[in-house]
Design a protein around this motif. Structure first.
Motif, PDB file in Angstrom:
ATOM      1  N   ARG A 278       0.783  -1.245   0.000  1.00 26.56           N
ATOM      2  CA  ARG A 278       0.000   0.000   0.000  1.00 26.56           C
ATOM      3  C   ARG A 278       0.809   1.286   0.000  1.00 26.56           C
ATOM      4  O   ARG A 278       0.316   2.332  -0.419  1.00 26.56           O
ATOM      5  CB  ARG A 278      -0.936  -0.002   1.218  1.00 26.56           C
ATOM      6  N   LEU A 279       2.081   1.232   0.494  1.00 25.74           N
ATOM      7  CA  LEU A 279       2.776   2.510   0.700  1.00 25.74           C
ATOM      8  C   LEU A 279       3.085   3.316  -0.562  1.00 25.74           C
ATOM      9  O   LEU A 279       2.864   4.528  -0.577  1.00 25.74           O
ATOM     10  CB  LEU A 279       4.045   2.309   1.528  1.00 25.74           C
ATOM     11  N   PRO A 280       3.597   2.681  -1.635  1.00 28.20           N
ATOM     12  CA  PRO A 280       3.876   3.526  -2.809  1.00 28.20           C
ATOM     13  C   PRO A 280       2.620   4.276  -3.273  1.00 28.20           C
ATOM     14  O   PRO A 280       2.655   5.485  -3.522  1.00 28.20           O
ATOM     15  CB  PRO A 280       4.361   2.512  -3.855  1.00 28.20           C
ATOM     16  N   GLY A 281       1.494   3.574  -3.311  1.00 30.71           N
ATOM     17  CA  GLY A 281       0.232   4.214  -3.717  1.00 30.71           C
ATOM     18  C   GLY A 281      -0.220   5.264  -2.718  1.00 30.71           C
ATOM     19  O   GLY A 281      -0.818   6.272  -3.086  1.00 30.71           O
ATOM     20  N   ALA A 282       0.070   5.039  -1.423  1.00 28.96           N
ATOM     21  CA  ALA A 282      -0.360   5.990  -0.388  1.00 28.96           C
ATOM     22  C   ALA A 282       0.463   7.273  -0.424  1.00 28.96           C
ATOM     23  O   ALA A 282       0.014   8.331   0.003  1.00 28.96           O
ATOM     24  CB  ALA A 282      -0.251   5.339   0.991  1.00 28.96           C
TER      25      ALA A 282
END
Ligand SMILES: [Zn+2]
Length: 317
Positions: A278-282
């Motif tokens: 989830r982090l890159p998209g977040a």
């Protein structure tokens, strides 16, 4: 090829660990552990703590037949840049004491040419992952620890950027932005640093628990929150949506200031696969349209890199 032996000491709340590493003079990529020992941390008496560290160094040097090895020491907490006093809440006898000065006096005997270096656990983590760790191939990296707190360290070309007061990398004490605090109607939490609304109070492991309790009234560990979200629990999904929005914001600020090639996560939450999904998209909504978020990688050494990173502190920077 000539070699040097570096001693790395990781001081934790319960254990002091020393590992001696043999390092080729050409570079620290291959570090071979040649001696290791752990003792319980004396937490109540500073003289006993200094004595324990000195004995570990002596024991390692005796075992290896060496003298005046370079020693890197990772201490918990921070050192006050003005007074030189250690700010360390989890080892009471170190708190508000001139720990670095006392260790220097004890470990560097008159006429001896011993190199000593000090840092904190976040800096040791970043150095260890930058040298032969998850970020070994990257020119620049930020090691972000998400555990009890949220801290980190930045390395460029293998060198740690410490800042004027050793504060560089303390991203967990940036404030939550008003637009997200209002959007999620977050309570402003008092942080251990003395400020209010620090990102750490929402995005550390205890921060995730706090968010979930705030939204749902339930007290759950991060892994249980992730499992509940996976099973379709609306409350857990909301907690994670808010959590990743806040963490994505915080890491995006690091990207805007430092632009690291990779981000390496550490601490307990670095073991959650969800972080990497989830982090890159977040981060993306908090960056300019054309900016790509950096790769987010799991650690290679993680917490086990404490002594390795401490030994690397003695490299010139
Ligand atoms: Zn804070």
């Amino acid at each position: 090829m000539s070699q040097e032996t570096l001693l790395g000491i990781d001081v934790g709340g319960s254990k002091i660990e020393l590992v001696a590493y043999r390092v080729a003079a050409s570079g620290p990529q291959a570090m071979e552990a040649v001696f290791r020992k752990r003792v319980a941390t004396p937490t109540q008496q500073l003289s006993a703590f200094v004595q324990a560290v000195a004995e570990l160094v002596q024991e390692a040097e005796d075992a290896l037949g060496l003298q005046a090895c370079a020693v890197g020491i990772g201490l918990p907490g921070l050192r006050d840049g003005q007074t030189g006093l250690q700010i360390s809440s989890n080892v009471p006898c170190l708190h508000k004491q001139p720990v670095v000065e006392l260790l220097e006096k004890r470990l560097v005997l008159p006429g001896q040419n011993r190199r000593l270096a000090f840092g904190n656990d976040c800096q040791c983590f970043a150095l260890s992952e930058a040298h032969g760790g998850a970020a070994a191939q990257a020119r620049s990296m930020f090691g972000a620890i998400l555990g009890t707190g949220a801290g980190g360290g930045f390395c460029a070309d293998g060198r740690l950027l410490r800042g004027a007061q050793g504060l560089a990398g303390e991203w967990g004490h940036m404030a939550v932005p008003a637009r997200l605090a209002l959007h999620y109607q977050l309570p402003l939490v008092a942080c251990g640093c003395g400020l209010q609304g620090c990102l750490e109070t929402y995005v550390s492991g205890s921060g995730m628990r706090r968010l979930h309790q705030f939204f749902t009234g339930k007290i759950c560990e991060p892994a249980a929150i992730a499992a509940a979200a996976e099973a379709g629990d609306a409350g857990a999904r909301h907690t994670l949506d808010c959590y990743f929005d806040l963490l994505g914001y915080g890491l995006a600020q690091l990207v805007l200031v430092l632009d690291p090639e990779v981000l390496v996560l550490g601490g307990g939450l670095s073991q959650m696969p969800l972080m990497y999904q989830r982090l890159p998209g977040a981060m993306r909504p908090h960056l300019f349209a054309q900016v790509q978020p950096p790769q987010v990688l799991p650690p290679r050494f993680g917490d086990a890199g404490g002594t390795r990173g401490a030994a690397l502190l003695v490299l010139p920077s």
